[in-house]
Each structure stands twice: as C-alpha cells, then as structure tokens.
Design a protein around this motif. Structure first.
Motif, mmCIF file in Angstrom:
data_model
loop_
_atom_site.group_PDB
_atom_site.id
_atom_site.type_symbol
_atom_site.label_atom_id
_atom_site.label_comp_id
_atom_site.label_asym_id
_atom_site.label_seq_id
_atom_site.Cartn_x
_atom_site.Cartn_y
_atom_site.Cartn_z
ATOM 1 N N GLY A 94 7.729 -3.171 -4.348
ATOM 2 C CA GLY A 94 8.490 -2.336 -5.303
ATOM 3 C C GLY A 94 8.320 -2.813 -6.765
ATOM 4 O O GLY A 94 7.531 -3.747 -7.061
ATOM 5 N N TYR A 95 8.785 -1.918 -7.698
ATOM 6 C CA TYR A 95 8.679 -2.561 -9.085
ATOM 7 C C TYR A 95 9.747 -3.239 -9.472
ATOM 8 O O TYR A 95 10.929 -3.475 -9.058
ATOM 9 C CB TYR A 95 8.971 -1.187 -9.918
ATOM 10 C CG TYR A 95 7.676 -0.164 -9.762
ATOM 11 C CD1 TYR A 95 6.508 -0.411 -10.439
ATOM 12 C CD2 TYR A 95 7.806 0.934 -9.237
ATOM 13 C CE1 TYR A 95 5.456 0.457 -10.403
ATOM 14 C CE2 TYR A 95 6.826 1.887 -9.085
ATOM 15 C CZ TYR A 95 5.783 1.572 -9.620
ATOM 16 O OH TYR A 95 4.795 2.656 -9.550
ATOM 17 N N VAL A 96 9.356 -4.231 -10.579
ATOM 18 C CA VAL A 96 10.665 -5.161 -11.254
ATOM 19 C C VAL A 96 11.478 -4.169 -11.978
ATOM 20 O O VAL A 96 12.660 -4.168 -11.956
ATOM 21 C CB VAL A 96 9.860 -6.221 -12.088
ATOM 22 C CG1 VAL A 96 10.997 -6.878 -12.661
ATOM 23 C CG2 VAL A 96 9.313 -6.978 -11.057
ATOM 24 N N SER A 97 10.928 -3.127 -12.552
ATOM 25 C CA SER A 97 11.657 -2.398 -13.519
ATOM 26 C C SER A 97 11.107 -0.829 -13.105
ATOM 27 O O SER A 97 10.177 -0.467 -13.153
ATOM 28 C CB SER A 97 11.387 -2.547 -14.705
ATOM 29 O OG SER A 97 11.595 -1.391 -15.563
ATOM 30 N N PHE A 98 12.258 -0.048 -12.630
ATOM 31 C CA PHE A 98 11.926 1.233 -12.287
ATOM 32 C C PHE A 98 12.863 2.232 -12.626
ATOM 33 O O PHE A 98 13.995 1.837 -12.576
ATOM 34 C CB PHE A 98 11.784 1.347 -10.587
ATOM 35 C CG PHE A 98 11.090 2.527 -10.231
ATOM 36 C CD1 PHE A 98 9.945 3.177 -10.648
ATOM 37 C CD2 PHE A 98 11.858 3.152 -9.011
ATOM 38 C CE1 PHE A 98 9.494 4.359 -9.893
ATOM 39 C CE2 PHE A 98 11.209 4.456 -8.387
ATOM 40 C CZ PHE A 98 9.865 4.832 -9.101
ATOM 41 N N LYS A 99 12.466 3.177 -13.462
ATOM 42 C CA LYS A 99 13.402 4.117 -14.169
ATOM 43 C C LYS A 99 13.320 5.585 -13.632
ATOM 44 O O LYS A 99 12.900 6.495 -14.359
ATOM 45 C CB LYS A 99 13.421 4.081 -15.456
ATOM 46 C CG LYS A 99 13.930 2.661 -16.292
ATOM 47 C CD LYS A 99 14.300 2.824 -17.553
ATOM 48 C CE LYS A 99 14.265 1.421 -18.289
ATOM 49 N NZ LYS A 99 13.448 1.460 -19.453
ATOM 50 N N PRO A 100 13.587 5.907 -12.360
ATOM 51 C CA PRO A 100 13.484 7.051 -11.948
ATOM 52 C C PRO A 100 14.462 8.227 -12.589
ATOM 53 O O PRO A 100 13.953 9.503 -12.606
ATOM 54 C CB PRO A 100 13.733 7.163 -10.484
ATOM 55 C CG PRO A 100 14.569 5.854 -10.384
ATOM 56 C CD PRO A 100 14.369 4.978 -11.455
ATOM 57 N N THR A 102 14.843 8.927 -15.516
ATOM 58 C CA THR A 102 14.217 9.628 -16.726
ATOM 59 C C THR A 102 13.411 10.920 -16.183
ATOM 60 O O THR A 102 13.088 11.485 -17.062
ATOM 61 C CB THR A 102 13.129 8.615 -17.355
ATOM 62 O OG1 THR A 102 12.250 7.932 -16.400
ATOM 63 C CG2 THR A 102 13.959 7.505 -17.880
ATOM 64 N N ASN A 103 13.115 10.805 -15.087
ATOM 65 C CA ASN A 103 11.919 11.832 -14.524
ATOM 66 C C ASN A 103 12.666 12.750 -13.431
ATOM 67 O O ASN A 103 11.853 13.657 -12.888
ATOM 68 C CB ASN A 103 10.918 11.359 -14.404
ATOM 69 C CG ASN A 103 10.746 10.321 -13.398
ATOM 70 O OD1 ASN A 103 11.460 10.452 -12.426
ATOM 71 N ND2 ASN A 103 9.760 9.172 -13.362
#
Lengths: 237, 247, 667
Positions: A94-100, A102-103
């Motif tokens: 996975g991502y360390v930082s994931f900002k779903p 926003t989208n």
C-alpha cells in the motif's frame, strides 16, 4: 471464449453485482410499499397488513420473487466478497500516504463496509420477523383470515417489537443505523449499477444521478420512519 | 522555499524499500516538480550519494513516462497535468512532501520511484489495434466520412498517455479507464467497428491476467487522469463487452 | 561524385520512385522469414518501419530506451502532418509540396528524395485513417486542414494540438499487431551503444538493458537507425530529456558519414527560459501563428518599462506596437518559415526590445483573433447590438476550442492567463535537419545500415517546414525503407542466422564495457549535468541562432577542452550492473561532446547563410540570409577519422533540374 467471459471475467462480476443490486432496489420499493401499511391506524390496519402478509407468503409469483431476492442477496454478497478480495490483491504493497478523499466520495470507497452493516442488519431483521413467522414465537397471537384460516399475526408481532418498553427504541435506532448504511450504499450503488451495465449517456446521466440520489434518500428515510412512528405515535397494543 | 521530502527508496525489484527523509532548500516556485528533484539529485551526487531514480522523458506532459504518487495523489495535487507539469508554486515553504511510486501488483517497482508498466503494453498488444496492413494501398482517407462528434469522441479517448495514474489513484488498482479508452477509440470509429467484439474480449482478458483490480466506479481515475479521460469510456467498454460476450 | 553515390534513379522526377520500385530486387515471402532486421528507435520512423517490415514477413527487433515504444518523442509533435491531398481544392499538388519543401529547406535538400516524400504523402493520410487515427474533421464528416508556416495552401492534417501523439499511437498499434503475431520483438528500456560490422556490413548491435545493466549482443542482417535528432547537444531544447545522438554517433564512428550537422532548427514559438534550474523548454505549436500576432514595443523605453513591470502589454497603444514580422514580410506576415521568424525575434531582442525579465521574449497576441472570431460568431449566431465585451467573449470561446490545450499548457507553466494578457515566446532548439548521410535508398555509407526520420539528413535541407517531420518519418518507415531494404536483403537470403559469438561482437562489447567502467572509476568531482549544461551554453552562445567565425573557432576549442575535462573529472555514482540513469546520461553526454565539435566545425566551414544556419558574415543589408549557391550547394558529409577535428569532408553536389533556384523570399 465468450461464454467463460460472461462468468469469470472481471467485467462479468461487475454485471452480476449491478444486476443483482438493481434488482434489490426494485425489491426495496415493493417491500416499502408493504411496510408503509404499518403507518395506518385503527381497526382495519391489522387486517390489511396481515392479509398482505398472507398474500406475500402464499402467492406463487411472490414466492418465486422472494427466492430470487434471497438468491440475489446471496450472490451480491458472495460476488462482493470475491471482488473485495481480488481488489485487495491488486495492491499488495500500500501507500504510505494515500488521499482518496480528494478524488472520490466516501460511500463509493466503502461499499464493502456498508454492505457488511447491511448484511448484519438483514440477519437481525430476518431473525426478528421472518424467523418468528416461520419457526414459532407467535403462538399467542394468531390471525383469522377472511377464508377462515388461522395464520400467524405478523402485524401484532411487528407492532409489539417496536413498542416493547425495553427494546422498542433500541430496535428503532438499530433500524435507523441500518437505513443510513443502506442510504449510503444506494447513493453510490444506484448510479454505479447503471455505469457497470454500460448505461451512461451525457444526455441522461444527470437524470440517472438525480433519481439515484432521490432513491437513496427517500427509500431508507421512509423505512426508518416506520419503527419510530410505531414507538412514538401509534396507539399502544 | 525549504522542503522536507519523504521519498521511497528501493535498491531494485528484489530488495525491500523504505521511506527516506531529505531536507531541500533553495526551491523556487517557477520550478517544475521534476526540476526540484533534479536539484535534490545534484546535491546527492555532490555528497557522493546515489541520486533518486524516477521516470521522466518529454517533460511537457505528453509522453506519459513520469509518474509519482505525490502526497497521496498521482501526479500531485494539481489537476489535468502530469508530474512534469506540476510546479512548485503549488507548495508552500516548510511543506513536507511524500513521494512514492505508483502502487499496483501489475506495476512492480524496479528501483526507487520507477515502476514497470509493461502490463499496459500487453493489454494493447492483445488487441488494441485495427488489423489493416501498412501497405498504404488502403482506400482514400475521405472515402469514410465520420461524424464530427464521433471523431472527436474517439480523439478524446485516444489522448490517453498511458501513464498509469488511473491505476495508481484507484483504491482497487484497476486498469479499466486505460483499457476502456483504447477500446472506445476504436469502437467509435467505423474502421474499428469490424473487429470490435474480438478486441474487447481479448483486451479485457489480458487486463484480468495482469492482476489489476476491478472497477467499483469510484471515479477517482477520471479526476486524477492528466488528460481527463471520461468514465463514459468505461461504460462504453462495459457495453461493448456485454454485447460481445452474449453473442 | 567522389565516394558519395546518391543512387538517385534516372528518368523524369515524377517517375523516379515508381520505376525504382519496379527495378529493385525483392525477397520472396518464404525467405523473408529467415531475415532479421534491427530497428533502433520506435518513433514515427522506426515504429512504422518495424510495423511494415514485420508485416512483410521479416523478423524485426526494435529497441527503445523508453519503457514503451509509444513514448518516443514523436509523441510531442503538436501541429500536424502535411500531405498533398488537395482536399481543399486550393491548388495543391505533389509538385507544389515538393517545391515548398525544397524552397523551405533553402535549396539544400536532394530533389529526388523530396519529390518521393511529396508523392507518398497522400498515402500516409490514407494509411493513418485506416488505422484509426482520429484526425480533426469538419461537420460533413470529411477531414479538416489548416495552413502552416512558409506555404500558401492548407495541406496540414491535424488532431488538435496532439497530432504527433495520435500518429505515433497509430503506428504503435500497427506495431502491437505485429508484436502480437510474434513478428516484432520489442526491447524496451534498452539503449543501443554500438553497431557491429562484420565484413564491412552492419550485422548487429550492442545494447544495454537499462533495468539490469546487462550488456547484450543482438545480430541481424540489417540495422536501421531511427533514433531521432541531436538537439539536446544544446542541453536546453524542446527534445525529451532522453533524446540523444548516441546511436547515430556510434555508427558515425564506425564509418557512416554525418551530414550537415550545423543545420539545426530553432523554433520560434517556445515558452521563454524562466531561470537557471530549467531542464528543458516547451514548444507551443506553430499553428498558433495562424491566429496570433507577434510584436514587441516600438519604443525602447516602453520595452524597458515592461521588463521592469511598470507597464502592462495590454496598456500599450496599437501605434506603439511593432508587428515586426508583418512589417518585414508583408506577404507571409506571421506565417514566415521558422528560421526567419526565429531570427527576427532574436534581432528585436538583441536590439533591446525584449519583453521579459531576461529581455529574451516577444509577444504572441491573440486579442485581434478574439475580436475577429467574435464578430464571425455574432453574425452566424445572429446576435444584434453585441457589446465589445460580448464579441470578445464569443471569440475567446472559438480560440479556446481551437487552441485550448496550448493555452492551458502555457498558463500552467508561466502562471499567466493568456486569454487576458499576450503570451511571451522565444525561439528554442527544436529539430535537427542534419544527420546520418543516406542515399536514395536511405542507406548510410555502411552497407546494411539504414537511417530514417530525423536521424538522417535527407529531406529538409537547411530548414524544415512545419508539419513536415511527421510526414518524413512516416514516409521513410511505412513506404520507403520496406522497399529499399528488400533490394539489399535480397543478397542475404542464403546468409542464415548471424552468430553473436563472432569476434566483432566480442570486441564491440568489450569496448562498451570498458567505457562504462571508465565512467564509474573516474570518480571525479562534477556531475554529468554540469558538463552537459556547460556544453549547452557554448553551443547556444556560439553555435546558436547566429554564428560567426570567431565564435565558432572558440567553440571548437572550448568543446574540445570541455571534453577532456569531462573524461578526467566526471562523477558517475552507482553501478554498471543495474539501473543507473547517471551512467546512461554520461554515455550520451560523452557523444554530445564529440558531436558538438563536429557541429561547430561544419558551421565554420559553411561560409554562407542558409536556412537554420546563419553566419553573421553572410547577410544582406537588411539582415536577411545570404546564400552562396556557387560554392556551397552541396551536402557536407563528414567522415570520422579518430577525432571530430580531423573529420574529412565529402561533398555531394546538389543538382536542381526541376526547380529554379531562387533567393528565398517571404516578403
């Protein structure tokens, strides 16, 4: 190739998801129409609802429909689980930082969690009513039909459940939470079902979206009102 | 500007990677994001360290080589652009920026921030073409009139640069937007219609084989796509595939 | 004729290609299966050649340094592709396209090649449409055209501002079809580092796998170099970061002559340099000049005020603006060819009229176009009593539909809204007309070694017209090489597979490994980019838009010194056996450092001004280029003999039988 494509491919899974989901939307409409009869007051209410319940349990077409509904739920759940597992596998690290956020919308990303809540609710709901109808618990209240048959009194069972001094309000709140989950599930699921089946056209998209949003708000809201109405408003029995 | 950069470093495909933190000063707002990384790399080389490896080429947003998950979003916080078109004026002095490779099973990391996107190639090779020979003895270009709106729609689908942001943004690492853009372009044109069924079946089959996730219609791909490829393409592919598979 | 034989067929110009095709040898289909071809570079030229050769039945191996053939820099071409279809009925013909191209190239291209290019141009459009390339169309469903610099007809086919992308994807789809059939083996993230000659013929290459670092040997019966141009010798250019001369330079060192290296195109409509950190320049399609007007302030004090931010361009009155292209070239106005437009911009900026902080920018203004299109919209939409503001808004919408993506790109980079204030532009290195010398068959001076697209020198002479690069790349790949290579390969049907164990392969691999080790082991103090930037500065200052003997001589010695310093003091971190972009760059810059010197040497020897090559000593009183046809109407093909300085000049005289050589005038 074409045949296995319709069973095994990723898209086929989506079609089934959409198809069963949209069918269950139809089921909700039918179910709601029946339930709204509980809002009626007075002597006739019990007769009307029980006659309706009798019709729903004996009419062959309805019986077929109810089997299809159960199958749809089962299929929707199993397919959903398979999809979720596959989707997890598609990103092993996975991502360390994931900002779903926003989208995409929260509901669209949490269909699995919402679905799980709904499934839990369905089980509770079935135990509460369907199980009672099928497997006893209603021996003290029976209802005499117009034809003179004796059947279980679902109306009284329902009203008593939600008017119970200890549990009535708790049940209502549980049902409310479930309806919120269904609302969010529908908020994404309704439009998503159309998209998965390829029904997307700039001319009609706004319409589909609005109907979906309306459906996601109105249907669960009406469902959720019923227990509270029974608890707070309806004459105690 | 002074920045704190948290960057994924990984020696090669087989090694385990991790985040490393770097401090970088002297960043100007007019720099592109990749130029900022150039400055960091220059500092690393001067210090005798290995520079951060990242994919990039045209640096004008068309080749689709650059990638990078920046602060949790593919191609960073701006919209309608690739990482090479992202400018540092989008950030503030003192910001911390996390930079990671695109993540998907079908996009294994090669080194640092570079991933292998050859799965996209194989999807296209499976059928993303019109089977005409290249002799030039085809009919006159104007013998097939194509309605402008169809031609335009095909063009917009064809503007996909194959960067993989759709996969990176998708919570399911699904490649539906990419695959459907290619399917759509051909399906919309009379030239491509002839073998549309065969194409969509083959491309979806390959897409599944590569280990991409399933589309759950969150729409993240469309928002993050640097070229604004529309979800309409996914619906079109769903339609095409359904039609092809019931035949 | 010396050692250079152009092999141009006899006969009338318009029949040369057809009769040549009729006369050359063919390879029968069964034998094609036994013949291998290597193609280096997968842009329009390499990709289309690969697709067609594979289609014919040859076994093709393609090599590109990118992670996909689709990412070759052809993808960045914006404006369009020319073809003499005459769909607009404005008097276009093969001859006129041929004429415009030769004239645009300032009479330094080979007639027969250019005519063939014009002849197959229409076929390219047919081919691309059949492949599903979504060109712009009119409401009637037919293809749309636009006009481009240096011509008087509308013959440019386009797909918004992304024509190169669409053509390359079309070509890539044709490749994919062959990859799927197993006829093309595509090696991505591979860089060709040398060509291998066996008995004087090109028989394979040495390539490095950029992921594993492995140095690989690949054999074939013929090798095609389609690796693009060498504009990155200037460090800052509109080329992709990875674009390089290595493949072309390495074959030059093995015997292929390098022609006209000094012919470099500086494109007039690029976004100006913003600072020291700049890594590359961005071009905006020349098509903008169809509607935009180029100007600088008339008065020096206004220019100064604008530079210092005291005056806005929109505040400057019409009569205080100098639309210098319209003033100097009334017939073509803003649509003069690229070299002319670029030099004119430089002339104004050198005179102190530049409009950005560095004084190196001119305005490209759409305000007239907004009003013109707006009035058109008002009349078609039958709007009465429209206000100025309303008209402008309608016009903005039209311009947005046409150039929206370019305007958006500009705004993202510069952070100014081009709908409100005029854009700033400045010329930048864009394309190199020079390249490997090839004959009519596109074969270099090494048998079995071919060059196509920007990598060869052939069709554009001293200056390339807009929308001609895509045309040439695809013509070479789809329609020329597949025929001409057959003529050569017909002699190879009995050769059988070529072993990569031959001593020639071993030797070449050893040399490459040696070079890599030297890079890593030098452990100097300066990065590769440091040297590349310094080389770029020398090139831009002394071998750039205008050149003089003193500057060129200085450049030659400075580049030589820089090259020596590079080999002593470069620092390349990392390892050979693994992914190492610094090592890749080191190899490329090492070659640029040699090419740069030959480039300057070529520019010094060409004592005339023509096309992209402007010698200050050779200009008219009005500052126009002064050609010397008597002494320089030839192709300068350089033979490598050990050092760029010692390169030997070979001349291929250019003969114009079908065109009258005139002073190129766009007045």
């Amino acid at each position: 190739m074409a045949k296995s494509a319709l069973l095994k491919s990723s898209l086929a899974k989506k079609y089934w998801m959409a198809f069963t989901g949209l069918f269950l939307c139809l089921f909700l409409v039918g179910h709601l129409a029946g339930n709204l009869q509980l809002l009626a007051a007075g002597e006739g209410a019990r007769d009307q609802f029980n006659e309706y319940a009798l019709f729903m349990t004996t009419n062959p077409i309805v019986r077929v429909l109810s089997i299809v509904t159960f199958a749809s739920i089962l299929f929707h759940v199993i397919d959903g689980i398979i999809l979720t597992v596959n989707n997890r596998k598609a990103r092993p690290e996975g991502y360390v930082s994931f900002k779903p956020s926003t989208n995409s919308k929260w509901s669209s990303r949490n269909m699995g969690i919402l679905g799980t809540v709904i499934l839990a609710f369905i089980i509770i709901h079935l135990i509460n009513f369907w199980g009672q109808m099928k497997f006893g618990g209603l021996d003290d209240t029976v209802y005499q039909t117009a034809n003179g048959e004796t059947v279980k009194d679902l109306y009284t069972l329902t009203i008593r459940t939600f008017q119970d001094a200890e549990m009535g309000l708790i049940w209502a709140i549980i049902y409310l939470i479930a309806m919120i989950a269904i609302g969010f599930h529908l908020y994404h699921g309704f439009g998503s079902g159309f998209q998965s089946l390829g029904i997307n056209h700039p001319k009609y998209n706004t319409f589909v979206r609005r109907v979906g949003v309306g459906f996601a708000i109105i249907v669960p809201l009406l469902f959720a009102i019923i227990p509270f109405y029974i608890y707070f408003v309806l004459e105690k029995i | 500007m002074n920045l704190t950069l948290k960057i994924w470093r990984q020696k090669d495909a087989a090694s385990k990677g991790g985040i490393q933190t770097y401090q970088l000063g002297g960043v100007e707002p007019d720099m592109s994001f990749l130029e900022m990384l150039d400055v960091l790399n220059q500092e690393l080389i001067d210090k005798g360290e290995e520079p951060v490896v990242f994919d990039h080429d045209c640096r004008e947003g068309i080749c689709g080589t650059c990638s990078l998950q920046i602060n949790g979003e593919p191609h960073g916080p701006d919209r309608g652009i690739t990482t090479c078109q992202l400018h540092m004026r989008m950030f503030k002095d003192g910001d911390t920026i996390t930079i990671e490779p695109f993540r998907a099973k079908a996009f294994p990391v090669i080194k640092d921030l570079v991933v292998d996107r050859s799965s996209f190639e194989r999807i296209q090779q499976a059928g993303g073409y019109i089977s005409v020979n290249t002799s030039g003895n085809t009919q006159d270009a104007n013998s097939i009139p194509i309605p402008k709106d169809k031609a335009d729609a095909a063009f917009y689908a064809a503007t996909c640069i194959g960067c993989g942001a759709c996969v990176a943004a998708c919570k399911n690492a699904s490649a539906m937007l990419f695959t459907s853009a290619k399917v759509s372009q051909m399906a919309l044109l009379p030239q491509g219609e002839v073998e549309a069924d065969r194409r969509v079946l083959a491309m979806v089959e390959q897409m599944d084989k590569e280990g991409f996730g399933n589309c759950t219609n969150t729409g993240a791909c469309e928002i993050e796509c640097p070229k604004g490829i529309s979800l309409e393409n996914i619906a079109r592919m769903n339609r095409e595939y359904l039609r092809a598979s019931v035949k | 004729m010396g050692v250079l034989d152009s092999k141009v067929p006899q006969g009338p110009l318009a029949e040369k290609w057809v009769s040549h095709k009729n006369e050359i040898n063919l390879v029968n289909p069964a034998n094609k299966r036994n013949i291998d071809v290597i193609i280096v570079g997968t842009g329009l030229a390499g990709g289309s050649a690969a697709a067609t050769l594979a289609e014919l039945g040859y076994n093709v191996k393609t090599f590109c340094y990118q992670d996909s053939p689709r990412r070759a820099h052809s993808i960045a071409a914006q404006g369009g592709i020319n073809a003499a279809k005459n769909y607009q009925g404005d008097g276009d013909s093969d001859y006129r396209l041929f004429y415009d191209t030769v004239k645009g190239g300032d009479y330094r291209a080979r007639e027969a090649n250019v005519y063939r290019l014009a002849e197959v141009s229409g076929n390219i459009i047919d081919q691309c449409v059949a492949q599903g390339v979504p060109f712009a169309r009119e409401y009637g469903g037919l293809l749309d055209n636009r006009s481009f610099g240096g011509v008087l007809v509308s013959r440019t086919f386009y797909a918004k501002g992304q024509t190169g992308q669409q053509l390359l994807l079309g070509c890539y789809s044709a490749m994919n079809r062959q990859i799927n059939r197993g006829k093309i083996k595509s090696y991505t993230r591979h860089e060709m580092l040398d060509v291998v000659l066996v008995d004087g013929k090109a028989r394979g290459i040495i390539a490095r796998n950029l992921v594993t670092g492995e140095i690989e040997r690949h054999s074939a019966h013929a090798v095609v170099i389609a690796s693009g141009g060498y504009g990155n010798v200037f460090f800052l250019s509109t080329n992709a970061m990875g674009s390089n001369v290595t493949a072309a330079w390495k074959v030059h060192k093995k015997g292929a002559f390098f022609a006209n290296p000094c012919f470099t195109q500086i494109h007039p409509t690029c976004i100006p340099v913003s600072g020291e950190h700049q890594s590359k320049l961005t071009l905006m399609s020349e098509s903008l000049r169809n509607d935009g007007r180029i100007w600088v302030p008339k008065k020096l004090e206004d220019a100064k005020a604008i530079r210092e931010g005291r005056l806005k361009p929109t505040e400057l009155a019409e009569e205080d603006r100098d639309y210098y292209l319209e003033r100097r070239y009334p017939a073509f106005g803003n649509l003069v060819p690229r070299d002319v437009a670029s030099r004119a911009a430089k002339e104004r900026c050198d005179a102190g009229f530049g409009v950005n902080k560095t004084g190196e920018a001119v305005y490209l203004d759409f305000s007239d176009a907004f009003m013109r299109y707006g009035r058109e919209a008002v009349s078609t939409q039958k709007i009465e009593n429209a206000s100025e503001e309303q008209i402008r808004e309608l016009g903005v919408a039209v311009v947005e539909a046409k150039y929206g993506n370019l305007f958006q790109m500009y705004e993202k980079i510069v952070d100014e809204n081009p709908y409100k204030t005029p854009m700033k532009i400045y010329p930048a290195v864009h394309y190199t007309m020079g390249g490997l010398w090839v004959d009519y068959n596109l074969q270099t001076t090494v048998p079995g070694l071919y060059a196509a697209g920007e990598a060869n020198f052939s069709d554009h002479g001293a200056n390339r017209l807009g929308a001609s690069a895509l045309m040439q790349g695809l013509a070479d790949g789809y329609f020329v090489l597949p025929y001409t290579m057959g003529d050569y390969l017909a002699n190879d049907i009995r050769t059988g597979p070529i072993s990569t164990d031959l001593p020639e392969f071993e030797e070449a691999e050893k040399n490459i490994r040696g070079q890599m080790e030297r890079f890593i082991n030098t452990k100097g103090t300066k990065s590769v980019d440091y040297f590349h930037k310094r080389l770029g500065k020398i090139m831009w200052d002394k071998v750039g838009m205008s050149r003089n003997a003193t500057g060129l001589k200085e450049a030659i010695s400075e580049i030589k010194a820089l090259r020596e310093e590079f080999w002593k003091d470069v620092r390349v971190p990392g390892i050979i056996d693994g992914m190492n972009p610094e090592l890749e760059k080191a190899g490329r810059v090492a070659d640029f450092l040699e090419l740069g010197e030959l480039f300057a040497k070529d520019a010094l020897h060409r004592e005339e001004s023509c096309g992209g090559h402007f010698r200050e000593e050779h200009q008219t009183e009005e500052g126009e280029a002064l050609r010397d046809d008597e002494n320089f109407m030839y192709v300068a093909a350089w033979e490598y003999t050990g050092e760029p300085a010692d390169a030997v000049l070979h001349k291929e005289d250019l003969v114009y039988e079908n065109i009258e050589v005139k002073t190129r005038s766009y007045k």
